[in-house]
Every structure is written in structure tokens, then in C-alpha cells.
Design an enzyme around this catalytic site. Sequence first.
Site, PDB file in Angstrom:
ATOM      1  CG  ASP A  88      -1.800   1.075   1.471  1.00 17.14           C
ATOM      2  OD1 ASP A  88      -2.204   1.777  -0.005  1.00 17.14           O
ATOM      3  OD2 ASP A  88      -2.747   1.192   2.279  1.00 17.14           O
ATOM      4  CD  GLU A 127      -9.305   5.728  -4.569  1.00 13.76           C
ATOM      5  OE1 GLU A 127      -9.727   5.955  -4.013  1.00 13.76           O
ATOM      6  OE2 GLU A 127      -8.526   5.182  -3.895  1.00 13.76           O
ATOM      7  CE  LYS A 174      -8.108   1.484  -4.205  1.00 14.28           C
ATOM      8  NZ  LYS A 174      -6.987   1.892  -2.584  1.00 14.28           N
ATOM      9  CB  THR A 204     -11.553   0.721  -1.795  1.00 18.42           C
ATOM     10  OG1 THR A 204     -10.202   1.758  -0.917  1.00 18.42           O
ATOM     11  CG2 THR A 204     -12.195   2.553  -2.790  1.00 18.42           C
ATOM     12  CG  PHE A 233     -10.451   0.714   4.306  1.00 19.90           C
ATOM     13  CD1 PHE A 233     -10.392   0.134   2.834  1.00 19.90           C
ATOM     14  CD2 PHE A 233     -10.160   2.468   3.987  1.00 19.90           C
ATOM     15  CE1 PHE A 233     -10.490   1.128   1.980  1.00 19.90           C
ATOM     16  CE2 PHE A 233      -9.034   2.475   3.407  1.00 19.90           C
ATOM     17  CZ  PHE A 233      -9.235   1.636   1.884  1.00 19.90           C
TER      18      PHE A 233
END
Length: 318
Positions: free
Chosen positions: A16, A95, A132, A156, A178
Site C-alpha cells: 500500500d 483510483e 479503484k 474500496t 478497511f
Amino acid sequence: MNQLDQLKKYTKIVLDSGDIKNIDKYTPYDATTNPSLILKAIKMKEYQYLIKESIKYSKRKGGTKKKQIINATDKIIVSIGSKILKKIPGVISSEVDSRLSFNTKKSVLRAKKLIHMYEKEHGIPRSRILIKLAATWECIKAAKYLEQDNIHCNLTLLFSFAQARACAEANVFLISPFVGRIYDWDKIHNPWNLYNVLNDKGVQSVKKIYKYYKKYSYKTIIMGASFRNVEQILALSGCDCLTISPELLNVLQNRNEKIFKNLIKPKLILDQPSIKLSKSKFLWFHNQDAMAVEKLSEGIRQFGIDQATLESIIQKNI
């Protein structure tokens, strides 16, 4: 064998980070980025040249100043993604602007634009890209449409079971629950609870999703994300994927205690439920979870702020 190497036996490890130096250090299979990580990367001295390159690119493309700024920011995202892909065997998650999270059509168009840039300008096939999108109803529908063009998505900012269920029913390629942000919310709202990783709400959320997906043979990949400590990560060993920050990867790399596989597929597999969530039912179930509503909105806002900051940096230099 250190804990990171042990964990790799049970779970696919995803980095990440937008910093390419971390790829060499931790040798992940896949990598993820987001507006916050992209913004952090271009503020580093070694990536400043990407701003100049992206502006040159946007000027060649032409159009209004607003269009040039958008093209320049997309170019930075794709350039960083392309560089990371040279270092890893798997895929990169890039994203779409989170400010499009409630517009299916615009999310689809921006996703296709990013895929086109990867394929036509960098020679990278779409099979190595995950788009994303925030796990809103609109973006879940966008992911379903994109899958028809063999464009895989990573949904996400996933906090509620309703989001997870809707993603599975839409055959979304991958979700990112998350863990850490759920933990943060619970810590604030239930400060008197003594912490134990077994009662960690973020960990419990992923375990519930994992059990449900495997029980009904959903193909959607589960990638736990946003961790606050190593204990959360190890509690989810056996999950399909875990995307981990460089800081926590470093901790795992320097610990040698034996770890075990904690998520195991159920033996009894059932037929998938015939009744799928409608939009109204999705919204109703999602809105029963105060944490999920708050954290999804907060995440979209923050990514939007970081996207706007990135655009302002481009605007000052254009």
C-alpha cells in the site's frame, strides 16, 4: 523465517504505497495506490519530474485549462502505476477521482480513460490494472459495467456488510474492507472496551465477509486494508489478499515468531441466495450502520481533498 515470509505462504501480500523504493524492499506481489499516496509520492524530491512530464503531456493533448489539469493528474497516476508494474509480477490498483463516486456514467468513462492510457501510452494490458472505486451503489454498478469490457475493479472504502454483499452480487473482481478505520471509529465510540484483536470490529468485519463469500462460493477477492497494527494483519492470515503499509511490513520483516493461518474456507458450500439487494434495500441496510455511513463519507471527502490538492499543484505549475 520472518513473519512477512511466513504470511506470504497463506496470503497474497500487496504493498500500500506509491513509493517505488518500497517495492524493492518488500517484494510484494501486487500494489495499491490512492489519491493520498499519489500526493505523498509527488511531494518527494525524486518524483518532482513527474509534474513537469504530466504538464507537457496535458499541453500536447490541449483543451481547456481545466481539461489539461485533469489530464495531467491522470498522467501522474498512470506514470506512477506503470513504474510500479515494472517491479512487481501482479497488478496495480489505480483510483478514479472520488468526486465521481455518485455518478456511474462518469466513473465508467474515467476508468476507461485510465485503462486506455495504460494500454496505448505505456503498453500495459488491462489485465494488470485494477480500477479503484469507492463502494457506493453507483460505483458498484460502474464496476459491473466495466467487467463486461474485461476491466477489473477494486471497490474500496468498504465498511458495511451491505457493501460487501452488493459487490459480490455484482461480481465485482475485488473488495478492500478497511480494517483500521473501523477500529478507529470503535475506539472513539467505545473507549471503555479493553482491546483484544479477537474483539477488534475491523477484524471481525473481514472475517464475516470471508465466511459469507466462501460459504456461497462468491468469486470476489477479499483484500483486507488499512491496518493499524500487526496483530490485525496476523489475525487475518489466510485472507485472499492483504494490502499493507511499508511501516507495518517493516515490523513483520523484523519479527520471527511463528504465525498460523486464521481464515479457513468452510467445508459446507451452499447455493448463492437467489434474492439480490435492490438499491433501496442496499441503502437501507448500509444506513443501519452508523460507522459505515460516517467512514464512507469521510473517506470519499478526504480522497476528494487530496485529489483537489494534486490538481492545485498542477495548476500552479501549468
